[in-house]
Scaffold this motif. Structure first.
Motif, PDB file in Angstrom:
ATOM      1  N   GLN A 148       7.459  -1.842  -7.396  1.00  0.00           N
ATOM      2  CA  GLN A 148       7.678  -2.336  -6.040  1.00  0.00           C
ATOM      3  C   GLN A 148       6.371  -2.805  -5.403  1.00  0.00           C
ATOM      4  OE1 GLN A 148       9.972   1.384  -5.198  1.00  0.00           O
ATOM      5  NE2 GLN A 148      11.157   0.044  -3.859  1.00  0.00           N
ATOM      6  N   ALA A 149       5.289  -2.079  -5.660  1.00  0.00           N
ATOM      7  CA  ALA A 149       3.986  -2.481  -5.121  1.00  0.00           C
ATOM      8  C   ALA A 149       3.572  -3.832  -5.689  1.00  0.00           C
ATOM      9  CB  ALA A 149       2.931  -1.417  -5.428  1.00  0.00           C
ATOM     10  N   LEU A 150       3.756  -4.009  -7.001  1.00  0.00           N
ATOM     11  CA  LEU A 150       3.397  -5.281  -7.630  1.00  0.00           C
ATOM     12  C   LEU A 150       4.304  -6.417  -7.142  1.00  0.00           C
ATOM     13  CD1 LEU A 150       2.660  -4.142 -11.295  1.00  0.00           C
ATOM     14  CD2 LEU A 150       1.019  -5.077  -9.645  1.00  0.00           C
ATOM     15  N   ALA A 151       5.555  -6.114  -6.880  1.00  0.00           N
ATOM     16  CA  ALA A 151       6.466  -7.137  -6.370  1.00  0.00           C
ATOM     17  C   ALA A 151       5.995  -7.642  -5.011  1.00  0.00           C
ATOM     18  CB  ALA A 151       7.882  -6.578  -6.264  1.00  0.00           C
ATOM     19  N   GLU A 152       5.514  -6.726  -4.161  1.00  0.00           N
ATOM     20  CA  GLU A 152       4.996  -7.138  -2.855  1.00  0.00           C
ATOM     21  C   GLU A 152       3.709  -7.956  -3.020  1.00  0.00           C
ATOM     22  OE1 GLU A 152       6.632  -6.946  -0.260  1.00  0.00           O
ATOM     23  OE2 GLU A 152       7.991  -5.237  -0.416  1.00  0.00           O
ATOM     24  N   ALA A 153       2.840  -7.537  -3.936  1.00  0.00           N
ATOM     25  CA  ALA A 153       1.605  -8.288  -4.178  1.00  0.00           C
ATOM     26  C   ALA A 153       1.921  -9.684  -4.706  1.00  0.00           C
ATOM     27  CB  ALA A 153       0.715  -7.525  -5.159  1.00  0.00           C
ATOM     28  N   ASP A 154       2.890  -9.779  -5.613  1.00  0.00           N
ATOM     29  CA  ASP A 154       3.263 -11.090  -6.149  1.00  0.00           C
ATOM     30  C   ASP A 154       3.894 -11.976  -5.067  1.00  0.00           C
ATOM     31  OD1 ASP A 154       2.322 -10.664  -8.710  1.00  0.00           O
ATOM     32  OD2 ASP A 154       4.219  -9.821  -9.439  1.00  0.00           O
ATOM     33  N   ALA A 155       4.662 -11.374  -4.176  1.00  0.00           N
ATOM     34  CA  ALA A 155       5.255 -12.139  -3.078  1.00  0.00           C
ATOM     35  C   ALA A 155       4.165 -12.685  -2.159  1.00  0.00           C
ATOM     36  CB  ALA A 155       6.231 -11.260  -2.290  1.00  0.00           C
ATOM     37  N   TYR A 188       0.826  -1.203   0.000  1.00  0.00           N
ATOM     38  CA  TYR A 188       0.000   0.000   0.000  1.00  0.00           C
ATOM     39  C   TYR A 188       0.861   1.255   0.000  1.00  0.00           C
ATOM     40  CZ  TYR A 188      -4.374  -2.478   0.553  1.00  0.00           C
ATOM     41  OH  TYR A 188      -5.472  -3.275   0.335  1.00  0.00           O
ATOM     42  N   ALA A 189       1.948   1.238   0.775  1.00  0.00           N
ATOM     43  CA  ALA A 189       2.829   2.404   0.828  1.00  0.00           C
ATOM     44  C   ALA A 189       3.457   2.680  -0.534  1.00  0.00           C
ATOM     45  CB  ALA A 189       3.915   2.189   1.881  1.00  0.00           C
ATOM     46  N   GLU A 216      -7.170  -9.278  -5.116  1.00  0.00           N
ATOM     47  CA  GLU A 216      -7.813  -7.964  -5.172  1.00  0.00           C
ATOM     48  C   GLU A 216      -6.762  -6.860  -5.143  1.00  0.00           C
ATOM     49  OE1 GLU A 216     -10.988  -5.358  -2.473  1.00  0.00           O
ATOM     50  OE2 GLU A 216      -9.701  -6.886  -1.551  1.00  0.00           O
ATOM     51  N   LEU A 217      -5.791  -6.981  -4.248  1.00  0.00           N
ATOM     52  CA  LEU A 217      -4.732  -5.981  -4.135  1.00  0.00           C
ATOM     53  C   LEU A 217      -3.978  -5.822  -5.453  1.00  0.00           C
ATOM     54  CD1 LEU A 217      -2.807  -4.101  -2.563  1.00  0.00           C
ATOM     55  CD2 LEU A 217      -1.579  -6.153  -1.824  1.00  0.00           C
ATOM     56  N   LYS A 218      -3.592  -6.935  -6.040  1.00  0.00           N
ATOM     57  CA  LYS A 218      -2.848  -6.848  -7.305  1.00  0.00           C
ATOM     58  C   LYS A 218      -3.701  -6.189  -8.388  1.00  0.00           C
ATOM     59  CE  LYS A 218      -0.132  -9.446 -10.664  1.00  0.00           C
ATOM     60  NZ  LYS A 218       0.536 -10.720 -11.007  1.00  0.00           N
ATOM     61  N   GLY A 219      -4.967  -6.585  -8.450  1.00  0.00           N
ATOM     62  CA  GLY A 219      -5.855  -5.992  -9.450  1.00  0.00           C
ATOM     63  C   GLY A 219      -6.027  -4.499  -9.251  1.00  0.00           C
ATOM     64  N   GLN A 220      -6.129  -4.074  -8.002  1.00  0.00           N
ATOM     65  CA  GLN A 220      -6.299  -2.652  -7.725  1.00  0.00           C
ATOM     66  C   GLN A 220      -5.055  -1.853  -8.118  1.00  0.00           C
ATOM     67  OE1 GLN A 220      -7.209  -3.108  -3.587  1.00  0.00           O
ATOM     68  NE2 GLN A 220      -9.406  -2.919  -3.890  1.00  0.00           N
ATOM     69  N   ILE A 221      -3.894  -2.401  -7.816  1.00  0.00           N
ATOM     70  CA  ILE A 221      -2.654  -1.705  -8.190  1.00  0.00           C
ATOM     71  C   ILE A 221      -2.580  -1.544  -9.703  1.00  0.00           C
ATOM     72  CG2 ILE A 221      -0.141  -1.859  -8.210  1.00  0.00           C
ATOM     73  CD1 ILE A 221      -0.380  -3.373  -5.496  1.00  0.00           C
ATOM     74  N   LEU A 222      -2.874  -2.619 -10.425  1.00  0.00           N
ATOM     75  CA  LEU A 222      -2.840  -2.552 -11.888  1.00  0.00           C
ATOM     76  C   LEU A 222      -3.873  -1.575 -12.429  1.00  0.00           C
ATOM     77  CD1 LEU A 222      -2.436  -6.378 -12.552  1.00  0.00           C
ATOM     78  CD2 LEU A 222      -0.753  -4.612 -13.147  1.00  0.00           C
ATOM     79  N   LEU A 223      -5.060  -1.619 -11.859  1.00  0.00           N
ATOM     80  CA  LEU A 223      -6.125  -0.721 -12.312  1.00  0.00           C
ATOM     81  C   LEU A 223      -5.725   0.734 -12.096  1.00  0.00           C
ATOM     82  CD1 LEU A 223      -9.036  -0.020 -13.181  1.00  0.00           C
ATOM     83  CD2 LEU A 223      -9.750  -0.489 -10.821  1.00  0.00           C
ATOM     84  N   GLU A 224      -5.233   1.045 -10.916  1.00  0.00           N
ATOM     85  CA  GLU A 224      -4.911   2.419 -10.581  1.00  0.00           C
ATOM     86  C   GLU A 224      -3.629   2.912 -11.244  1.00  0.00           C
ATOM     87  OE1 GLU A 224      -6.728   4.706  -9.000  1.00  0.00           O
ATOM     88  OE2 GLU A 224      -8.243   3.159  -9.191  1.00  0.00           O
ATOM     89  N   SER A 225      -2.849   2.001 -11.795  1.00  0.00           N
ATOM     90  CA  SER A 225      -1.644   2.415 -12.522  1.00  0.00           C
ATOM     91  C   SER A 225      -1.905   2.501 -14.021  1.00  0.00           C
ATOM     92  CB  SER A 225      -0.491   1.448 -12.237  1.00  0.00           C
ATOM     93  OG  SER A 225      -0.826   0.133 -12.657  1.00  0.00           O
ATOM     94  N   ARG A 246     -11.211 -10.661 -11.493  1.00  0.00           N
ATOM     95  CA  ARG A 246     -12.244 -11.657 -11.792  1.00  0.00           C
ATOM     96  C   ARG A 246     -12.100 -12.853 -10.847  1.00  0.00           C
ATOM     97  NH1 ARG A 246     -11.811 -11.840 -16.869  1.00  0.00           N
ATOM     98  NH2 ARG A 246     -13.795 -10.897 -17.516  1.00  0.00           N
ATOM     99  N   GLN A 247     -10.866 -13.295 -10.638  1.00  0.00           N
ATOM    100  CA  GLN A 247     -10.646 -14.415  -9.718  1.00  0.00           C
ATOM    101  C   GLN A 247     -11.068 -14.056  -8.290  1.00  0.00           C
ATOM    102  OE1 GLN A 247      -6.823 -16.510  -9.840  1.00  0.00           O
ATOM    103  NE2 GLN A 247      -6.432 -15.626 -11.862  1.00  0.00           N
ATOM    104  N   ALA A 248     -10.713 -12.851  -7.855  1.00  0.00           N
ATOM    105  CA  ALA A 248     -11.080 -12.425  -6.504  1.00  0.00           C
ATOM    106  C   ALA A 248     -12.584 -12.366  -6.339  1.00  0.00           C
ATOM    107  CB  ALA A 248     -10.458 -11.060  -6.205  1.00  0.00           C
ATOM    108  N   THR A 249     -13.277 -11.875  -7.372  1.00  0.00           N
ATOM    109  CA  THR A 249     -14.743 -11.788  -7.323  1.00  0.00           C
ATOM    110  C   THR A 249     -15.362 -13.173  -7.260  1.00  0.00           C
ATOM    111  OG1 THR A 249     -14.689  -9.706  -8.571  1.00  0.00           O
ATOM    112  CG2 THR A 249     -16.779 -10.902  -8.526  1.00  0.00           C
TER     113      THR A 249
END
Length: 451
Positions: free
Chosen positions: A289-296, A279-280, A309-318, A329-332
Protein backbone atom coordinates in the motif's frame (compact mmCIF):
# COMPACT_ATOMS: atom_id res chain seq x y z
CA UNK A 1 12.10 16.60 8.15
CA UNK A 2 17.12 16.75 14.03
CA UNK A 3 13.93 13.63 19.66
CA UNK A 4 14.43 12.14 16.20
CA UNK A 5 12.99 8.65 16.12
CA UNK A 6 16.54 7.42 15.89
CA UNK A 7 15.66 3.83 16.62
CA UNK A 8 13.88 3.73 13.28
CA UNK A 9 17.35 4.02 11.79
CA UNK A 10 17.06 5.06 8.21
CA UNK A 11 13.30 4.74 7.89
CA UNK A 12 12.88 7.68 5.64
CA UNK A 13 16.44 8.40 6.60
CA UNK A 14 16.30 12.01 5.55
CA UNK A 15 13.86 12.38 8.41
CA UNK A 16 15.82 10.42 10.95
CA UNK A 17 19.17 11.88 11.88
CA UNK A 18 19.44 12.00 15.64
CA UNK A 19 21.00 15.09 17.12
CA UNK A 20 20.55 16.85 20.40
CA UNK A 21 20.70 20.62 20.28
CA UNK A 22 20.76 22.79 23.37
CA UNK A 23 17.08 22.15 23.86
CA UNK A 24 17.75 18.41 24.39
CA UNK A 25 14.92 17.79 21.97
CA UNK A 26 15.23 15.98 18.68
CA UNK A 27 15.66 17.64 15.33
CA UNK A 28 13.73 16.34 12.35
CA UNK A 29 15.73 16.65 9.16
CA UNK A 30 14.22 16.26 5.72
CA UNK A 31 15.53 17.59 2.42
CA UNK A 32 12.16 18.77 1.12
CA UNK A 33 11.23 20.45 4.40
CA UNK A 34 14.55 22.22 4.74
CA UNK A 35 14.30 23.50 1.15
CA UNK A 36 10.81 24.86 1.88
CA UNK A 37 11.92 26.54 5.12
CA UNK A 38 14.86 28.08 3.29
CA UNK A 39 12.69 29.52 0.51
CA UNK A 40 9.86 30.77 2.73
CA UNK A 41 12.21 32.43 5.22
CA UNK A 42 14.80 33.91 2.82
CA UNK A 43 12.89 37.16 2.05
CA UNK A 44 12.18 37.66 5.76
CA UNK A 45 15.79 37.07 6.73
CA UNK A 46 16.93 39.54 4.09
CA UNK A 47 14.32 42.06 5.32
CA UNK A 48 15.78 41.67 8.81
CA UNK A 49 19.19 42.64 7.48
CA UNK A 50 20.64 39.16 8.03
CA UNK A 51 22.38 36.81 5.62
CA UNK A 52 20.08 33.89 4.62
CA UNK A 53 23.16 31.67 4.45
CA UNK A 54 23.82 32.26 8.15
CA UNK A 55 20.31 31.71 9.53
CA UNK A 56 18.85 28.25 10.03
CA UNK A 57 15.19 27.34 10.46
CA UNK A 58 15.13 24.04 12.33
CA UNK A 59 12.27 21.62 12.91
CA UNK A 60 11.88 20.11 16.40
CA UNK A 61 9.94 16.89 17.03
CA UNK A 62 7.59 18.23 19.69
CA UNK A 63 3.78 18.25 19.51
CA UNK A 64 3.40 21.53 21.41
CA UNK A 65 2.58 24.73 19.57
CA UNK A 66 5.84 26.60 20.01
CA UNK A 67 8.76 28.35 18.35
CA UNK A 68 11.87 29.89 19.83
CA UNK A 69 15.42 31.06 19.29
CA UNK A 70 18.15 29.67 21.52
CA UNK A 71 21.48 31.20 20.69
CA UNK A 72 23.16 31.96 17.41
CA UNK A 73 21.06 32.70 14.36
CA UNK A 74 18.66 29.76 14.42
CA UNK A 75 14.87 29.66 14.60
CA UNK A 76 13.37 26.47 16.03
CA UNK A 77 9.84 25.44 15.02
CA UNK A 78 7.98 22.65 16.79
CA UNK A 79 6.27 20.00 14.70
CA UNK A 80 3.08 20.83 16.61
CA UNK A 81 3.19 24.35 15.20
CA UNK A 82 3.42 23.05 11.63
CA UNK A 83 0.54 20.69 12.36
CA UNK A 84 -1.69 23.53 13.62
CA UNK A 85 -0.78 26.06 10.93
CA UNK A 86 -3.28 26.24 8.09
CA UNK A 87 -1.17 28.23 5.64
CA UNK A 88 2.40 29.06 4.78
CA UNK A 89 1.66 32.66 5.80
CA UNK A 90 1.02 31.61 9.40
CA UNK A 91 4.44 29.99 9.66
CA UNK A 92 6.08 32.96 7.96
CA UNK A 93 4.48 35.19 10.58
CA UNK A 94 6.03 33.09 13.35
CA UNK A 95 9.44 33.11 11.65
CA UNK A 96 9.27 36.90 11.28
CA UNK A 97 8.52 37.23 15.00
CA UNK A 98 11.43 34.96 15.96
CA UNK A 99 13.77 36.90 13.69
CA UNK A 100 12.75 39.93 15.74
CA UNK A 101 14.21 38.20 18.78
CA UNK A 102 17.48 37.56 16.93
CA UNK A 103 17.89 41.11 15.65
CA UNK A 104 16.81 42.48 19.02
CA UNK A 105 19.59 40.57 20.76
CA UNK A 106 17.04 38.94 23.05
CA UNK A 107 18.81 35.60 22.98
CA UNK A 108 22.03 36.92 24.44
CA UNK A 109 20.61 39.81 26.45
CA UNK A 110 20.51 39.15 30.18
CA UNK A 111 18.89 42.29 31.49
CA UNK A 112 15.85 40.45 32.76
CA UNK A 113 17.86 37.48 33.93
CA UNK A 114 20.05 39.65 36.13
CA UNK A 115 17.00 41.32 37.62
CA UNK A 116 15.49 37.94 38.49
CA UNK A 117 18.73 36.57 39.98
CA UNK A 118 18.56 33.23 38.23
CA UNK A 119 14.85 32.47 38.62
CA UNK A 120 13.85 29.56 36.40
CA UNK A 121 10.80 30.10 34.20
CA UNK A 122 9.31 26.73 33.36
CA UNK A 123 7.57 27.70 30.16
CA UNK A 124 8.32 30.25 27.48
CA UNK A 125 5.68 29.09 25.04
CA UNK A 126 4.74 31.48 22.29
CA UNK A 127 1.69 33.05 23.91
CA UNK A 128 0.21 29.64 24.76
CA UNK A 129 -2.17 29.93 27.68
CA UNK A 130 -1.75 26.23 28.34
CA UNK A 131 1.45 27.20 30.15
CA UNK A 132 -0.43 29.42 32.57
CA UNK A 133 -0.91 26.70 35.14
CA UNK A 134 2.75 25.73 35.13
CA UNK A 135 3.85 29.32 35.37
CA UNK A 136 1.47 29.85 38.28
CA UNK A 137 2.94 26.92 40.18
CA UNK A 138 6.45 28.19 39.58
CA UNK A 139 5.35 31.63 40.67
CA UNK A 140 3.92 30.20 43.90
CA UNK A 141 7.33 28.81 44.78
CA UNK A 142 8.93 32.12 44.02
CA UNK A 143 6.42 33.97 46.20
CA UNK A 144 7.05 31.58 49.05
CA UNK A 145 10.74 32.37 48.71
CA UNK A 146 10.01 36.06 48.92
CA UNK A 147 11.09 36.76 45.35
CA UNK A 148 7.87 37.94 43.73
CA UNK A 149 9.42 41.32 42.87
CA UNK A 150 12.25 39.63 41.03
CA UNK A 151 9.76 37.49 39.13
CA UNK A 152 7.84 40.59 38.14
CA UNK A 153 10.95 42.25 36.77
CA UNK A 154 11.87 39.17 34.78
CA UNK A 155 8.42 38.69 33.31
CA UNK A 156 8.02 42.36 32.51
CA UNK A 157 11.37 42.25 30.73
CA UNK A 158 10.25 39.26 28.64
CA UNK A 159 6.90 40.87 27.83
CA UNK A 160 8.81 43.88 26.55
CA UNK A 161 10.94 41.63 24.36
CA UNK A 162 7.87 39.91 22.93
CA UNK A 163 6.21 43.21 22.08
CA UNK A 164 9.44 44.33 20.43
CA UNK A 165 9.64 41.08 18.42
CA UNK A 166 6.00 41.50 17.34
CA UNK A 167 6.77 44.97 15.98
CA UNK A 168 9.96 43.81 14.27
CA UNK A 169 8.18 40.82 12.74
CA UNK A 170 5.49 43.07 11.28
CA UNK A 171 8.20 45.27 9.80
CA UNK A 172 9.97 42.31 8.18
CA UNK A 173 6.75 40.92 6.69
CA UNK A 174 5.97 44.33 5.23
CA UNK A 175 9.46 44.78 3.83
CA UNK A 176 9.29 41.32 2.23
CA UNK A 177 5.88 42.08 0.70
CA UNK A 178 4.19 39.28 2.66
CA UNK A 179 0.70 39.78 4.09
CA UNK A 180 0.29 39.88 7.85
CA UNK A 181 -2.99 37.94 7.60
CA UNK A 182 -1.15 34.73 8.42
CA UNK A 183 0.35 36.26 11.53
CA UNK A 184 -3.09 37.44 12.72
CA UNK A 185 -4.58 34.01 11.99
CA UNK A 186 -1.89 32.35 14.06
CA UNK A 187 -2.42 34.67 17.02
CA UNK A 188 -6.14 33.94 16.85
CA UNK A 189 -5.29 30.24 17.16
CA UNK A 190 -3.43 31.07 20.35
CA UNK A 191 -6.41 33.06 21.57
CA UNK A 192 -8.71 30.12 20.88
CA UNK A 193 -6.37 27.94 22.92
CA UNK A 194 -6.77 30.37 25.80
CA UNK A 195 -10.55 30.04 25.55
CA UNK A 196 -10.32 26.22 25.45
CA UNK A 197 -8.19 26.18 28.58
CA UNK A 198 -10.56 28.56 30.33
CA UNK A 199 -7.88 31.20 30.57
CA UNK A 200 -9.39 34.59 31.41
CA UNK A 201 -7.90 38.00 31.82
CA UNK A 202 -7.06 38.97 35.40
CA UNK A 203 -4.28 40.76 37.23
CA UNK A 204 -2.59 37.49 38.21
CA UNK A 205 -2.76 36.08 34.70
CA UNK A 206 -1.28 39.24 33.27
CA UNK A 207 1.44 39.35 35.91
CA UNK A 208 2.60 35.76 35.60
CA UNK A 209 3.05 35.77 31.83
CA UNK A 210 6.17 35.82 29.74
CA UNK A 211 4.20 37.19 26.77
CA UNK A 212 1.77 40.08 26.37
CA UNK A 213 -1.93 39.19 26.43
CA UNK A 214 -2.86 37.64 23.09
CA UNK A 215 -5.87 39.90 22.65
CA UNK A 216 -3.64 42.95 23.05
CA UNK A 217 -1.17 41.57 20.53
CA UNK A 218 -3.93 40.93 17.99
CA UNK A 219 -5.37 44.43 18.41
CA UNK A 220 -1.98 46.07 17.96
CA UNK A 221 -0.90 43.94 15.01
CA UNK A 222 -4.27 44.06 13.24
CA UNK A 223 -4.06 47.83 13.05
CA UNK A 224 -0.45 47.69 11.84
CA UNK A 225 -1.04 45.04 9.19
CA UNK A 226 -4.25 46.54 7.78
CA UNK A 227 -2.37 49.72 6.96
CA UNK A 228 0.33 47.80 5.13
CA UNK A 229 0.20 47.68 1.28
CA UNK A 230 0.94 43.94 1.37
CA UNK A 231 -2.04 43.11 3.60
CA UNK A 232 -4.29 41.94 0.74
CA UNK A 233 -1.51 40.30 -1.29
CA UNK A 234 -2.21 36.54 -1.59
CA UNK A 235 0.34 34.10 -0.23
CA UNK A 236 2.71 32.66 -2.83
CA UNK A 237 0.69 29.77 -4.37
CA UNK A 238 3.77 27.64 -5.03
CA UNK A 239 5.01 28.03 -1.46
CA UNK A 240 1.49 27.28 -0.20
CA UNK A 241 1.31 24.05 -2.22
CA UNK A 242 4.75 23.01 -1.00
CA UNK A 243 3.77 23.79 2.58
CA UNK A 244 0.66 21.60 2.38
CA UNK A 245 2.82 18.74 1.05
CA UNK A 246 5.38 19.09 3.81
CA UNK A 247 2.72 19.40 6.49
CA UNK A 248 1.02 16.17 5.36
CA UNK A 249 4.38 14.42 5.09
CA UNK A 250 5.33 15.50 8.62
CA UNK A 251 2.01 14.43 10.13
CA UNK A 252 2.23 11.09 8.36
CA UNK A 253 5.68 10.61 9.84
CA UNK A 254 5.12 11.67 13.47
CA UNK A 255 1.47 10.71 14.03
CA UNK A 256 -0.03 7.33 14.77
CA UNK A 257 -1.02 5.67 11.47
CA UNK A 258 -4.66 5.34 12.56
CA UNK A 259 -4.85 9.09 13.12
CA UNK A 260 -3.25 9.79 9.75
CA UNK A 261 -5.58 7.45 7.89
CA UNK A 262 -8.61 9.00 9.57
CA UNK A 263 -7.49 12.47 8.56
CA UNK A 264 -6.60 11.42 4.99
CA UNK A 265 -8.87 8.49 3.99
CA UNK A 266 -8.38 6.60 0.75
CA UNK A 267 -11.13 8.65 -0.90
CA UNK A 268 -8.77 11.66 -0.88
CA UNK A 269 -6.45 11.50 -3.88
CA UNK A 270 -4.58 14.79 -3.69
CA UNK A 271 -0.82 14.93 -3.24
CA UNK A 272 -0.86 15.79 0.50
CA UNK A 273 -3.27 12.92 1.23
CA UNK A 274 -1.21 10.37 -0.68
CA UNK A 275 1.98 11.65 0.93
CA UNK A 276 0.56 11.26 4.44
CA UNK A 277 -0.87 7.80 3.73
CA UNK A 278 2.41 6.56 2.23
CA UNK A 279 4.17 7.29 5.51
CA UNK A 280 1.34 5.82 7.58
CA UNK A 281 1.28 2.59 5.58
CA UNK A 282 5.05 2.33 5.73
CA UNK A 283 5.04 2.71 9.51
CA UNK A 284 2.53 -0.13 9.74
CA UNK A 285 4.64 -2.27 7.38
CA UNK A 286 1.91 -2.32 4.72
CA UNK A 287 4.57 -2.12 2.05
CA UNK A 288 2.39 -2.79 -1.00
CA UNK A 289 0.00 0.00 0.00
CA UNK A 290 2.87 2.38 0.77
CA UNK A 291 4.45 1.69 -2.62
CA UNK A 292 1.09 2.13 -4.35
CA UNK A 293 0.81 5.62 -2.86
CA UNK A 294 4.40 6.44 -3.87
CA UNK A 295 3.73 5.22 -7.41
CA UNK A 296 0.54 7.28 -7.58
CA UNK A 297 2.55 10.35 -6.58
CA UNK A 298 5.15 9.59 -9.23
CA UNK A 299 2.40 9.16 -11.82
CA UNK A 300 1.40 12.77 -11.13
CA UNK A 301 5.00 14.05 -11.12
CA UNK A 302 7.41 11.46 -12.58
CA UNK A 303 10.53 13.49 -12.02
CA UNK A 304 9.80 14.74 -8.52
CA UNK A 305 12.96 13.94 -6.52
CA UNK A 306 11.13 13.79 -3.18
CA UNK A 307 8.63 11.24 -4.48
CA UNK A 308 11.55 9.23 -5.85
CA UNK A 309 13.25 9.53 -2.48
CA UNK A 310 10.09 8.28 -0.75
CA UNK A 311 9.82 5.23 -2.98
CA UNK A 312 13.50 4.43 -2.51
CA UNK A 313 13.21 4.72 1.26
CA UNK A 314 10.20 2.42 1.40
CA UNK A 315 12.02 -0.19 -0.68
CA UNK A 316 15.19 0.15 1.35
CA UNK A 317 13.41 -0.18 4.68
CA UNK A 318 11.38 -3.16 3.47
CA UNK A 319 14.56 -5.11 2.80
CA UNK A 320 14.84 -4.45 -0.95
CA UNK A 321 17.97 -2.30 -1.21
CA UNK A 322 18.76 -3.37 -4.78
CA UNK A 323 15.33 -2.13 -5.92
CA UNK A 324 15.85 1.09 -3.97
CA UNK A 325 19.00 2.06 -5.84
CA UNK A 326 17.44 3.41 -9.03
CA UNK A 327 14.88 5.80 -7.48
CA UNK A 328 17.42 6.98 -4.91
CA UNK A 329 20.09 7.47 -7.58
CA UNK A 330 17.65 9.55 -9.61
CA UNK A 331 16.64 11.58 -6.56
CA UNK A 332 20.29 12.23 -5.70
CA UNK A 333 21.12 13.31 -9.24
CA UNK A 334 18.06 15.53 -9.62
CA UNK A 335 18.80 17.36 -6.37
CA UNK A 336 22.46 17.74 -7.31
CA UNK A 337 23.61 15.45 -4.51
CA UNK A 338 21.48 16.96 -1.76
CA UNK A 339 23.30 15.62 1.35
CA UNK A 340 20.34 14.04 3.16
CA UNK A 341 19.09 12.27 0.04
CA UNK A 342 22.62 11.26 -0.94
CA UNK A 343 23.07 9.75 2.53
CA UNK A 344 20.03 7.53 2.02
CA UNK A 345 21.40 6.50 -1.38
CA UNK A 346 24.77 5.70 0.19
CA UNK A 347 23.02 3.64 2.84
CA UNK A 348 21.17 1.67 0.15
CA UNK A 349 24.41 0.97 -1.71
CA UNK A 350 25.95 -0.42 1.49
CA UNK A 351 22.81 -2.37 2.37
CA UNK A 352 23.12 -4.39 -0.86
CA UNK A 353 26.20 -5.98 0.76
CA UNK A 354 27.75 -6.01 -2.69
CA UNK A 355 31.40 -4.90 -2.49
CA UNK A 356 31.09 -3.62 -6.05
CA UNK A 357 28.80 -0.87 -4.73
CA UNK A 358 31.10 0.29 -1.93
CA UNK A 359 33.27 2.54 -4.07
CA UNK A 360 30.21 4.47 -5.24
CA UNK A 361 28.90 4.56 -1.65
CA UNK A 362 32.18 6.06 -0.44
CA UNK A 363 32.10 8.73 -3.14
CA UNK A 364 28.46 9.63 -2.45
CA UNK A 365 28.88 9.75 1.32
CA UNK A 366 32.10 11.77 1.21
CA UNK A 367 30.33 14.32 -0.97
CA UNK A 368 27.41 14.36 1.49
CA UNK A 369 29.53 15.10 4.57
CA UNK A 370 31.57 17.65 2.65
CA UNK A 371 28.38 19.68 2.09
CA UNK A 372 26.76 18.94 5.44
CA UNK A 373 29.05 17.88 8.27
CA UNK A 374 26.14 17.93 10.77
CA UNK A 375 24.90 14.55 9.64
CA UNK A 376 25.81 11.79 12.10
CA UNK A 377 24.08 9.07 10.09
CA UNK A 378 26.19 9.90 7.04
CA UNK A 379 29.36 9.69 9.13
CA UNK A 380 28.26 6.34 10.52
CA UNK A 381 27.67 4.94 7.03
CA UNK A 382 30.98 6.33 5.82
CA UNK A 383 32.68 4.57 8.72
CA UNK A 384 31.08 1.31 7.62
CA UNK A 385 32.54 1.75 4.13
CA UNK A 386 36.02 2.61 5.46
CA UNK A 387 35.97 -0.46 7.73
CA UNK A 388 34.89 -2.69 4.84
CA UNK A 389 37.78 -1.32 2.79
CA UNK A 390 40.25 -2.04 5.59
CA UNK A 391 40.82 1.67 6.34
CA UNK A 392 40.41 1.32 10.10
CA UNK A 393 41.97 4.70 10.92
CA UNK A 394 39.43 6.66 8.89
CA UNK A 395 36.65 4.39 10.13
CA UNK A 396 37.57 5.48 13.67
CA UNK A 397 37.66 9.11 12.59
CA UNK A 398 34.20 8.81 11.02
CA UNK A 399 32.94 7.21 14.24
CA UNK A 400 34.41 10.10 16.22
CA UNK A 401 32.59 12.59 13.99
CA UNK A 402 29.30 10.76 14.50
CA UNK A 403 29.79 10.34 18.26
CA UNK A 404 30.73 13.92 19.03
CA UNK A 405 27.61 15.16 17.20
CA UNK A 406 25.52 12.69 19.21
CA UNK A 407 27.09 14.05 22.43
CA UNK A 408 28.74 10.71 23.13
CA UNK A 409 31.91 12.40 24.31
CA UNK A 410 33.79 9.52 26.02
CA UNK A 411 33.27 7.32 22.95
CA UNK A 412 34.24 10.20 20.65
CA UNK A 413 37.44 10.73 22.61
CA UNK A 414 38.42 7.07 22.34
CA UNK A 415 37.65 6.94 18.62
CA UNK A 416 39.51 10.20 17.93
CA UNK A 417 42.59 9.10 19.86
CA UNK A 418 42.62 5.75 18.02
CA UNK A 419 42.34 7.56 14.68
CA UNK A 420 45.06 10.06 15.58
CA UNK A 421 47.45 7.25 16.50
CA UNK A 422 46.99 5.52 13.14
CA UNK A 423 46.72 8.43 10.69
CA UNK A 424 49.72 10.09 8.99
CA UNK A 425 51.01 12.76 11.35
CA UNK A 426 50.24 16.28 10.15
CA UNK A 427 47.63 15.17 7.58
CA UNK A 428 44.24 16.94 7.47
CA UNK A 429 42.53 13.84 8.91
CA UNK A 430 45.12 13.64 11.71
CA UNK A 431 44.50 17.30 12.58
CA UNK A 432 40.74 16.72 12.54
CA UNK A 433 41.14 13.78 14.92
CA UNK A 434 43.07 16.08 17.26
CA UNK A 435 40.33 18.70 17.09
CA UNK A 436 37.62 16.18 17.96
CA UNK A 437 39.69 14.80 20.84
CA UNK A 438 40.16 18.30 22.25
CA UNK A 439 36.45 19.05 21.88
CA UNK A 440 35.49 15.79 23.60
CA UNK A 441 37.94 16.36 26.49
CA UNK A 442 36.58 19.86 27.05
CA UNK A 443 32.99 18.60 27.04
CA UNK A 444 33.81 15.78 29.47
CA UNK A 445 35.51 18.26 31.81
CA UNK A 446 32.48 20.56 31.69
CA UNK A 447 30.21 17.64 32.55
CA UNK A 448 32.40 16.78 35.55
CA UNK A 449 32.22 20.34 36.84
CA UNK A 450 28.43 20.33 36.67
CA UNK A 451 28.21 17.28 38.93
Amino acid sequence: MARLLAHMGAVLAALTLAVQPVTAQSILRDAETEALFRDMSAPLIAAAGLDPNNVDVVLINDPSLNAFVAGGQAVYLHSGLINEAQSVGEVQGVIAHELGHITGGHVISDGGGKAAQGISILSLLLGAAAAAAGAGEAALGVIMAGQQAAMGKYLAFNRSQEASADAAGAQYLSKAGISGKGSIAFFKKLQNMEYRYGYTRSYDNEFYRTHPMTSDRIATLQDTYEQDPAYNVPFDPQLEARFQRVKAKLIGYVSEPKQTLRAWPATMTGIPARYARAYAYHKEAHIDQALAEADALLAKAPGDPYFLELKGQILLESGRPHDALEPLRQATEQTQNQPLIATTFGHALIATEDPANFKEAERVLKAAVARDRRNPFAWYQLGVVYEANGDTARARLASAEQQVMSLQFPQALRSAEAAEAALPKGSPDWLRAQDIAMQARAAIEQQRKRK
